[in-house]
Scaffold this motif. Structure first.
Motif, PDB file in Angstrom:
ATOM      1  N   PHE A 289      15.701   0.839   0.862  1.00  0.00           N
ATOM      2  CA  PHE A 289      16.035   2.217   0.515  1.00  0.00           C
ATOM      3  C   PHE A 289      16.928   2.346  -0.716  1.00  0.00           C
ATOM      4  O   PHE A 289      16.925   3.383  -1.374  1.00  0.00           O
ATOM      5  CB  PHE A 289      16.722   2.899   1.706  1.00  0.00           C
ATOM      6  CG  PHE A 289      15.947   2.800   2.983  1.00  0.00           C
ATOM      7  CD1 PHE A 289      14.889   3.656   3.227  1.00  0.00           C
ATOM      8  CD2 PHE A 289      16.253   1.836   3.934  1.00  0.00           C
ATOM      9  CE1 PHE A 289      14.143   3.563   4.399  1.00  0.00           C
ATOM     10  CE2 PHE A 289      15.527   1.738   5.112  1.00  0.00           C
ATOM     11  CZ  PHE A 289      14.470   2.596   5.346  1.00  0.00           C
ATOM     12  N   LEU A 290      17.745   1.301  -1.007  1.00  0.00           N
ATOM     13  CA  LEU A 290      18.696   1.381  -2.119  1.00  0.00           C
ATOM     14  C   LEU A 290      18.292   0.423  -3.224  1.00  0.00           C
ATOM     15  O   LEU A 290      17.662  -0.610  -2.961  1.00  0.00           O
ATOM     16  CB  LEU A 290      20.109   1.035  -1.631  1.00  0.00           C
ATOM     17  CG  LEU A 290      20.727   1.946  -0.568  1.00  0.00           C
ATOM     18  CD1 LEU A 290      22.073   1.382  -0.118  1.00  0.00           C
ATOM     19  CD2 LEU A 290      20.892   3.362  -1.096  1.00  0.00           C
ATOM     20  N   ASP A 291      18.677   0.736  -4.467  1.00  0.00           N
ATOM     21  CA  ASP A 291      18.393  -0.175  -5.571  1.00  0.00           C
ATOM     22  C   ASP A 291      19.426  -1.297  -5.586  1.00  0.00           C
ATOM     23  O   ASP A 291      20.504  -1.205  -4.992  1.00  0.00           O
ATOM     24  CB  ASP A 291      18.385   0.572  -6.902  1.00  0.00           C
ATOM     25  CG  ASP A 291      19.747   1.135  -7.251  1.00  0.00           C
ATOM     26  OD1 ASP A 291      20.499   0.448  -7.953  1.00  0.00           O
ATOM     27  OD2 ASP A 291      20.058   2.255  -6.801  1.00  0.00           O
ATOM     28  N   ALA A 292      19.096  -2.389  -6.292  1.00  0.00           N
ATOM     29  CA  ALA A 292      19.914  -3.596  -6.280  1.00  0.00           C
ATOM     30  C   ALA A 292      21.319  -3.352  -6.822  1.00  0.00           C
ATOM     31  O   ALA A 292      22.300  -3.864  -6.277  1.00  0.00           O
ATOM     32  CB  ALA A 292      19.217  -4.693  -7.086  1.00  0.00           C
ATOM     33  N   SER A 293      21.433  -2.563  -7.896  1.00  0.00           N
ATOM     34  CA  SER A 293      22.746  -2.315  -8.495  1.00  0.00           C
ATOM     35  C   SER A 293      23.692  -1.638  -7.509  1.00  0.00           C
ATOM     36  O   SER A 293      24.875  -1.991  -7.420  1.00  0.00           O
ATOM     37  CB  SER A 293      22.598  -1.444  -9.751  1.00  0.00           C
ATOM     38  OG  SER A 293      21.841  -2.095 -10.735  1.00  0.00           O
ATOM     39  N   THR A 294      23.174  -0.690  -6.755  1.00  0.00           N
ATOM     40  CA  THR A 294      24.006   0.014  -5.770  1.00  0.00           C
ATOM     41  C   THR A 294      24.477  -0.939  -4.688  1.00  0.00           C
ATOM     42  O   THR A 294      25.646  -0.924  -4.286  1.00  0.00           O
ATOM     43  CB  THR A 294      23.214   1.176  -5.146  1.00  0.00           C
ATOM     44  OG1 THR A 294      22.762   2.052  -6.178  1.00  0.00           O
ATOM     45  CG2 THR A 294      24.075   1.954  -4.163  1.00  0.00           C
ATOM     46  N   ILE A 295      23.574  -1.789  -4.201  1.00  0.00           N
ATOM     47  CA  ILE A 295      23.947  -2.742  -3.145  1.00  0.00           C
ATOM     48  C   ILE A 295      25.019  -3.701  -3.646  1.00  0.00           C
ATOM     49  O   ILE A 295      26.009  -3.975  -2.967  1.00  0.00           O
ATOM     50  CB  ILE A 295      22.703  -3.517  -2.661  1.00  0.00           C
ATOM     51  CG1 ILE A 295      21.734  -2.567  -1.949  1.00  0.00           C
ATOM     52  CG2 ILE A 295      23.101  -4.656  -1.724  1.00  0.00           C
ATOM     53  CD1 ILE A 295      20.421  -3.211  -1.566  1.00  0.00           C
ATOM     54  N   ILE A 296      24.827  -4.225  -4.860  1.00  0.00           N
ATOM     55  CA  ILE A 296      25.773  -5.212  -5.400  1.00  0.00           C
ATOM     56  C   ILE A 296      27.132  -4.590  -5.680  1.00  0.00           C
ATOM     57  O   ILE A 296      28.175  -5.188  -5.404  1.00  0.00           O
ATOM     58  CB  ILE A 296      25.196  -5.849  -6.679  1.00  0.00           C
ATOM     59  CG1 ILE A 296      23.977  -6.710  -6.335  1.00  0.00           C
ATOM     60  CG2 ILE A 296      26.245  -6.712  -7.380  1.00  0.00           C
ATOM     61  CD1 ILE A 296      23.199  -7.190  -7.534  1.00  0.00           C
TER      62      ILE A 296
ATOM     63  N   ALA B 262      -1.044   2.134  -2.675  1.00  0.00           N
ATOM     64  CA  ALA B 262      -1.573   1.603  -1.405  1.00  0.00           C
ATOM     65  C   ALA B 262      -2.232   0.242  -1.610  1.00  0.00           C
ATOM     66  O   ALA B 262      -2.107  -0.657  -0.762  1.00  0.00           O
ATOM     67  CB  ALA B 262      -2.569   2.594  -0.809  1.00  0.00           C
ATOM     68  N   GLU B 263      -2.933   0.056  -2.731  1.00  0.00           N
ATOM     69  CA  GLU B 263      -3.583  -1.227  -3.009  1.00  0.00           C
ATOM     70  C   GLU B 263      -2.549  -2.328  -3.243  1.00  0.00           C
ATOM     71  O   GLU B 263      -2.745  -3.479  -2.840  1.00  0.00           O
ATOM     72  CB  GLU B 263      -4.505  -1.109  -4.228  1.00  0.00           C
ATOM     73  CG  GLU B 263      -5.703  -0.197  -4.018  1.00  0.00           C
ATOM     74  CD  GLU B 263      -6.620  -0.174  -5.239  1.00  0.00           C
ATOM     75  OE1 GLU B 263      -6.606  -1.154  -6.019  1.00  0.00           O
ATOM     76  OE2 GLU B 263      -7.341   0.826  -5.415  1.00  0.00           O
ATOM     77  N   ILE B 264      -1.454  -1.988  -3.909  1.00  0.00           N
ATOM     78  CA  ILE B 264      -0.407  -2.981  -4.185  1.00  0.00           C
ATOM     79  C   ILE B 264       0.280  -3.389  -2.885  1.00  0.00           C
ATOM     80  O   ILE B 264       0.474  -4.578  -2.618  1.00  0.00           O
ATOM     81  CB  ILE B 264       0.629  -2.418  -5.185  1.00  0.00           C
ATOM     82  CG1 ILE B 264      -0.064  -1.950  -6.469  1.00  0.00           C
ATOM     83  CG2 ILE B 264       1.685  -3.473  -5.502  1.00  0.00           C
ATOM     84  CD1 ILE B 264       0.881  -1.265  -7.448  1.00  0.00           C
ATOM     85  N   ILE B 265       0.632  -2.395  -2.066  1.00  0.00           N
ATOM     86  CA  ILE B 265       1.338  -2.684  -0.809  1.00  0.00           C
ATOM     87  C   ILE B 265       0.466  -3.508   0.123  1.00  0.00           C
ATOM     88  O   ILE B 265       0.955  -4.400   0.832  1.00  0.00           O
ATOM     89  CB  ILE B 265       1.778  -1.365  -0.136  1.00  0.00           C
ATOM     90  CG1 ILE B 265       2.851  -0.683  -0.998  1.00  0.00           C
ATOM     91  CG2 ILE B 265       2.295  -1.606   1.272  1.00  0.00           C
ATOM     92  CD1 ILE B 265       3.282   0.679  -0.499  1.00  0.00           C
TER      93      ILE B 265
ATOM     94  N   ILE C  84      10.639  -5.357  -3.887  1.00  0.00           N
ATOM     95  CA  ILE C  84       9.197  -5.307  -3.570  1.00  0.00           C
ATOM     96  C   ILE C  84       8.952  -4.957  -2.101  1.00  0.00           C
ATOM     97  O   ILE C  84       7.835  -5.102  -1.602  1.00  0.00           O
ATOM     98  CB  ILE C  84       8.490  -6.643  -3.905  1.00  0.00           C
ATOM     99  CG1 ILE C  84       9.055  -7.797  -3.073  1.00  0.00           C
ATOM    100  CG2 ILE C  84       8.571  -6.941  -5.384  1.00  0.00           C
ATOM    101  CD1 ILE C  84       8.215  -9.058  -3.138  1.00  0.00           C
ATOM    102  N   THR C  85      10.015  -4.521  -1.411  1.00  0.00           N
ATOM    103  CA  THR C  85       9.882  -4.196   0.012  1.00  0.00           C
ATOM    104  C   THR C  85       9.594  -2.712   0.183  1.00  0.00           C
ATOM    105  O   THR C  85      10.417  -1.882  -0.218  1.00  0.00           O
ATOM    106  CB  THR C  85      11.174  -4.555   0.772  1.00  0.00           C
ATOM    107  OG1 THR C  85      11.502  -5.917   0.526  1.00  0.00           O
ATOM    108  CG2 THR C  85      10.995  -4.351   2.264  1.00  0.00           C
ATOM    109  N   PRO C  86       8.422  -2.366   0.757  1.00  0.00           N
ATOM    110  CA  PRO C  86       8.152  -0.946   1.039  1.00  0.00           C
ATOM    111  C   PRO C  86       9.204  -0.410   2.031  1.00  0.00           C
ATOM    112  O   PRO C  86       9.752  -1.194   2.808  1.00  0.00           O
ATOM    113  CB  PRO C  86       6.762  -0.980   1.673  1.00  0.00           C
ATOM    114  CG  PRO C  86       6.173  -2.301   1.240  1.00  0.00           C
ATOM    115  CD  PRO C  86       7.337  -3.254   1.151  1.00  0.00           C
ATOM    116  N   PRO C  87       9.525   0.894   2.030  1.00  0.00           N
ATOM    117  CA  PRO C  87       8.843   1.939   1.258  1.00  0.00           C
ATOM    118  C   PRO C  87       9.421   2.178  -0.139  1.00  0.00           C
ATOM    119  O   PRO C  87       8.763   2.788  -0.967  1.00  0.00           O
ATOM    120  CB  PRO C  87       9.069   3.183   2.123  1.00  0.00           C
ATOM    121  CG  PRO C  87      10.396   2.928   2.770  1.00  0.00           C
ATOM    122  CD  PRO C  87      10.463   1.447   3.019  1.00  0.00           C
TER     123      PRO C  87
END
Length: 431
Positions: A332-339, A393-396, A373-376
């Motif tokens: 749900f969160l982008d990497a910068s926010t988590i870090i 949908a094809e990528i997931i 790369i983790t949905p959603p």
């Protein structure tokens, strides 16, 4: 925990759920806390200035962004791709291997997963689809998965941000990412080989051996960038920030003088694009600095650390639990926010439990990249969807095998710290 802090959390989560960009949500929630706690909003300006003046290393972020954009804009990416095709294109599922190898090579120049996916990724997807042997979804999925290696092998923008919040040596973090990055590439190649044999993917036409020297010489100057960066940092010639400036300048020299593929107009567009990307990251950093001040004021890290230590949590159990939490948050969160916002909460606990901060940092960054790369949410999936118009949908549908391979790599990194720490220790790290 005060009512003002609870109000801050509720506003932050509420605005994020409503779809407000996370940087703005953090800033609004932080200002609400300052107002509710009776503090002047003006203190946020002091926090920002103190944070920036004490964090010279932050200058490395826009410099690495510029270096990556120059590499993407010139013909450097094309030359690297030709070199990778010659090297591994002859094997079954060869273009899939080329995709992964090109990400490994390009990771030594960009430090950004998005730069990797949006730049060289689009070219290799087109090559895979036009060959007629790969579906659009498969080509896009393996590109997204391999792009996660970009910030693991140095240089790495997420590791610069982690160094900011943990006061860890950026040089040893860069060294610690090399073996894990190579291991992630090996895992993805193994998965691609298994799927290729299972689905009967055809081999790419081999490049004659007599062409190898010319292709190697052609790509050689670009391949030298990681070596120049690492020598500059570990040879004591440059600081990590100065190394980022060297990377940007070296990329500019390659594109303009050596390869002659970059015009002045194009260079201006690169600067504008890089400024926008840097500003987006800067907004998140600014919000995180204020929010981290609030978290420290509420003494949250110490409370969390004491609670976990009092529970007598084994360091391995703690690492597994935190990584499971980061995997969920990565959806749900982008990497910068988590870090910048989440990880600082657990650094005091890592110190109390004796967990090495370089090991923890590399594992956390790998985890955050898997979240891309983790949905959603999976921002890399959206980036590739935007630049190729391949349906999401094809990528997931095709991403799950590669996601599993990366999770195995993450588990090995957690269980065997020496994978991360072997190179830093060999070059003087005492951890």
């Amino acid at each position: 925990m005060s009512i003002a802090f609870l109000l801050c959390i509720v506003i932050l989560l509420g605005l994020a759920v409503m779809g407000m960009p996370i940087a703005y949500a953090i800033l609004v929630a932080s200002f609400a806390y300052l107002a509710a706690s009776g503090q002047s909003i003006g203190i946020s300006g002091k926090i920002l200035l103190d944070g920036l003046y004490q964090s010279f290393i932050l200058l490395a972020v826009p410099l690495f962004i510029i270096a990556a954009n120059i590499m993407n804009a010139g013909s450097v990416s094309d030359r690297l791709l030709q070199f990778c095709v010659a090297l591994v294109g002859r094997f079954r599922g060869g273009l899939g291997h080329v995709n992964i190898l090109s990400s490994l090579v390009f990771s030594g120049m960009s430090g950004s997963a998005i730069a990797d996916a949006a730049g060289i990724g689009k070219m290799i997807i087109d090559m895979m689809v036009k060959s007629g042997h790969y579906t659009r979804g498969y080509a896009a999925a393996i590109t997204a998965a391999s792009a996660t290696i970009g910030p693991i092998i140095p240089p790495s923008i997420p590791m610069v941000l982690y160094a900011l919040v943990s006061n860890t040596s950026i040089g040893f973090l860069f060294l610690g990412g090399i073996v894990p990055g190579l291991m992630m590439g090996a895992m993805l190649m193994a998965m691609n080989a298994w799927i290729s044999h299972r689905r009967g993917f055809a081999k790419h036409e081999p490049v004659p051996l007599r062409e190898f020297p010319a292709l190697t010489i052609n790509a050689g100057p670009a391949l030298m960038m990681p070596a120049i960066l690492l020598y500059g940092i570990y040879g004591g010639v440059t600081t990590p920030t100065e190394a980022a400036a060297v990377a940007a300048f070296y990329a500019l020299i390659l594109a303009t003088i050596f390869y002659r593929s970059l015009s002045f107009k194009h260079f201006y567009e690169i600067l504008v694009t890089s400024a926008r990307s840097s500003a987006a990251v800067g907004l998140i950093i600014g919000g995180a600095l204020i929010l981290n001040y609030i978290v420290a004021s509420e003494n949250i890290p110490t409370v969390v650390a004491n609670a976990l230590v009092d529970l007598d949590v084994h360091p391995l159990v703690f690492l597994l639990g935190i990584n499971l939490l980061l995997l969920v948050l990565g959806c749900f969160l982008d990497a910068s926010t988590i870090i910048l916002v989440i990880i600082p909460l657990f650094i005091p606990t890592c110190r109390a439990l004796g967990i090495d901060l370089v090991h923890f940092g590399v594992v956390a960054v790998v985890n955050c990249m898997i979240g891309l790369i983790t949905p959603p949410y999976g921002i890399l999936l959206f980036v590739i969807n935007a630049v190729t118009r391949i349906p999401l949908a094809e990528i997931i549908r095709e991403i799950w095998h590669f996601l599993a391979a990366l999770l195995v790599a993450l588990l090995l990194l957690i269980l065997i710290p020496d994978i991360t720490l072997m190179l830093p220790r060999a070059l003087g790290y005492a951890g």
